[in-house]
Design a protein around this motif. Structure first.
Motif, PDB file in Angstrom:
ATOM      1  N   SER A 147       0.827  -1.202   0.000  1.00 13.34           N
ATOM      2  CA  SER A 147       0.000   0.000   0.000  1.00 13.34           C
ATOM      3  C   SER A 147       0.867   1.260   0.000  1.00 13.34           C
ATOM      4  CB  SER A 147      -0.919   0.009   1.221  1.00 13.34           C
ATOM      5  OG  SER A 147      -1.599   1.235   1.338  1.00 13.34           O
ATOM      6  N   THR A 148       0.364   2.316  -0.604  1.00 10.55           N
ATOM      7  CA  THR A 148       1.041   3.623  -0.580  1.00 10.55           C
ATOM      8  C   THR A 148       0.361   4.569   0.407  1.00 10.55           C
ATOM      9  OG1 THR A 148      -0.304   4.400  -2.436  1.00 10.55           O
ATOM     10  CG2 THR A 148       1.838   3.401  -2.953  1.00 10.55           C
ATOM     11  N   LYS A 149      -0.525   4.038   1.247  1.00 10.81           N
ATOM     12  CA  LYS A 149      -1.213   4.864   2.240  1.00 10.81           C
ATOM     13  C   LYS A 149      -0.325   5.016   3.473  1.00 10.81           C
ATOM     14  CE  LYS A 149      -5.850   3.550   0.710  1.00 10.81           C
ATOM     15  NZ  LYS A 149      -7.141   2.902   1.096  1.00 10.81           N
ATOM     16  N   ASN A 150       0.730   5.781   3.311  1.00 16.12           N
ATOM     17  CA  ASN A 150       1.657   6.046   4.406  1.00 16.12           C
ATOM     18  C   ASN A 150       2.147   7.481   4.300  1.00 16.12           C
ATOM     19  OD1 ASN A 150       3.964   6.017   2.499  1.00 16.12           O
ATOM     20  ND2 ASN A 150       3.609   3.802   2.438  1.00 16.12           N
ATOM     21  N   GLU A 151       3.039   7.863   5.200  1.00 20.75           N
ATOM     22  CA  GLU A 151       3.488   9.259   5.262  1.00 20.75           C
ATOM     23  C   GLU A 151       4.151   9.720   3.973  1.00 20.75           C
ATOM     24  OE1 GLU A 151       6.399  12.067   8.068  1.00 20.75           O
ATOM     25  OE2 GLU A 151       5.922  10.006   8.661  1.00 20.75           O
ATOM     26  N   LYS A 152       4.949   8.848   3.341  1.00 21.34           N
ATOM     27  CA  LYS A 152       5.660   9.222   2.128  1.00 21.34           C
ATOM     28  C   LYS A 152       4.880   8.941   0.845  1.00 21.34           C
ATOM     29  CE  LYS A 152      10.337   8.782   4.003  1.00 21.34           C
ATOM     30  NZ  LYS A 152      11.697   8.186   3.808  1.00 21.34           N
ATOM     31  N   LYS A 153       3.715   8.324   0.986  1.00 17.12           N
ATOM     32  CA  LYS A 153       2.861   8.020  -0.172  1.00 17.12           C
ATOM     33  C   LYS A 153       3.564   7.137  -1.193  1.00 17.12           C
ATOM     34  CE  LYS A 153      -0.208  10.816   1.588  1.00 17.12           C
ATOM     35  NZ  LYS A 153      -1.385  10.277   2.312  1.00 17.12           N
ATOM     36  N   GLU A 154       4.390   6.222  -0.708  1.00 14.51           N
ATOM     37  CA  GLU A 154       5.096   5.322  -1.618  1.00 14.51           C
ATOM     38  C   GLU A 154       5.390   3.993  -0.928  1.00 14.51           C
ATOM     39  OE1 GLU A 154       9.703   6.731  -0.667  1.00 14.51           O
ATOM     40  OE2 GLU A 154       8.757   7.347  -2.545  1.00 14.51           O
ATOM     41  N   ARG A 155       5.597   2.959  -1.758  1.00 12.72           N
ATOM     42  CA  ARG A 155       6.013   1.673  -1.207  1.00 12.72           C
ATOM     43  C   ARG A 155       7.488   1.746  -0.824  1.00 12.72           C
ATOM     44  NH1 ARG A 155       3.936  -2.932  -5.352  1.00 12.72           N
ATOM     45  NH2 ARG A 155       5.533  -1.980  -6.661  1.00 12.72           N
TER      46      ARG A 155
END
Length: 310
Positions: A147-155
């Motif tokens: 998922s890219t649903k994190n602070e950096k918007k990336e894997r």
């Protein structure tokens, strides 16, 4: 009146921790960490928590797949875990999640988990538990969040995807070299998932092999010729193609070799299934490889615990 603390039955957790208490060579491992552990400030301030307590909590994290905050909460919840960690009186402090995090980072910074892995294997070798010269090589995929649903918007940029059969996976690979007789892991290497198994083969050998076992991912004519020229029995499964399928004799040979090679799956079973590490805990390859060294070292102890106890 008989209460909880007078119970006659031991829980599975109590039995497991009692066994590991006796088989882990605590003094040898603590001696490796002690030179790097904070000694406290000459100007005063809060003294560091006892090294052995922190290391025991770190081991609990591996056995029960606990995050840093999860480990702190588990210590508050579980009397058995507190006793194992040496928190037995009101004066014994339970470390907070930041202290647990800092201890893990200390092990990573000084590459101590690799040294702990080597020390445990030396301990087992001294007791005659590494009994052969043959090596079985294998690799397992450890999934990472896609998922890219994190602070950096990336894997995680260090993780990659690969296909196994018709299924795609994203994460890292853990490659192991295992003693063919005892089934104990002597080498651990971590890469991204898209690295071919055969490219890591040279790093998995201890250099004194008399035989090499592996699945068809490690088969090549050049490798076979090189092994045989070095006097190493090349017991690697052959690989067929749609244009040139395996003969009946080759399939029978593969089945025979696979029965020997099956022992390489047992450490993966302990780490990924019994202890719940089927997914990476951290971002980046290095932190996860550091953890894998600890996991496979403890798995080696766990798998021969009854022989050590006897």
């Amino acid at each position: 009146m008989s209460g909880y603390f007078d119970k006659g039955k031991k829980t599975k957790r109590e039995q497991f921790l009692a066994e590991m208490e006796r088989v882990v060579p605590w003094s040898r491992l603590l001696a490796l960490i002690e030179p790097h552990y904070p000694k406290g400030s000459a100007a005063g301030g809060r003294p560091p928590l006892p090294l052995e307590r922190m290391f025991r909590i770190y081991c609990l994290q591996q056995w029960y797949s606990l995050s840093d905050p999860g480990a702190e909460e588990a210590l508050y919840d579980s009397l058995t875990m507190r006793r194992f960690a040496g928190v037995c009186t009101d004066d014994d402090i339970i470390p907070d999640e930041t202290s647990i995090l800092n201890f893990r980072r200390l092990l990573e910074k000084h590459e101590l988990t690799q040294r702990l892995f080597a020390e445990i294997n030396a301990h087992l070798s001294e007791r005659g538990l590494f009994v052969g010269k043959g090596t079985i090589v294998d690799a397992t995929i450890v999934n990472a969040p896609s998922s890219t649903k994190n602070e950096k918007k990336e894997r995680d940029p260090e993780m990659h995807q690969t296909r196994k059969g018709n299924q795609w996976y994203f994460g890292m690979k853990v490659h192991t070299g295992t003693d063919a007789e005892s089934g104990l892991v002597h080498t651990v290497v971590g890469t991204s998932a898209n690295v071919a198994d055969i490219n890591v083969l040279g790093e998995l050998l201890h250099g004194d092999e008399d035989s090499l076992n592996g699945d068809s991912a490690y088969h090549s004519k050049d490798l076979k010729a090189h092994a045989e020229a070095s006097g190493i029995a090349f017991n690697v499964n052959q690989r067929g193609t749609s244009a040139r399928p395996l003969t009946k004799a080759q399939r029978a040979r593969n089945r025979r070799l696979s029965r020997v090679r099956a022992v390489v799956e047992h450490p993966f079973l302990v780490v990924k299934r019994l202890w719940g590490h089927a997914k990476v805990r951290y971002r980046g390859i290095a932190k996860n490889v550091a953890q894998m060294h600890t996991l496979f070292a403890l798995a080696n102890l766990y798998r021969v615990r009854y022989r050590l106890l006897s």
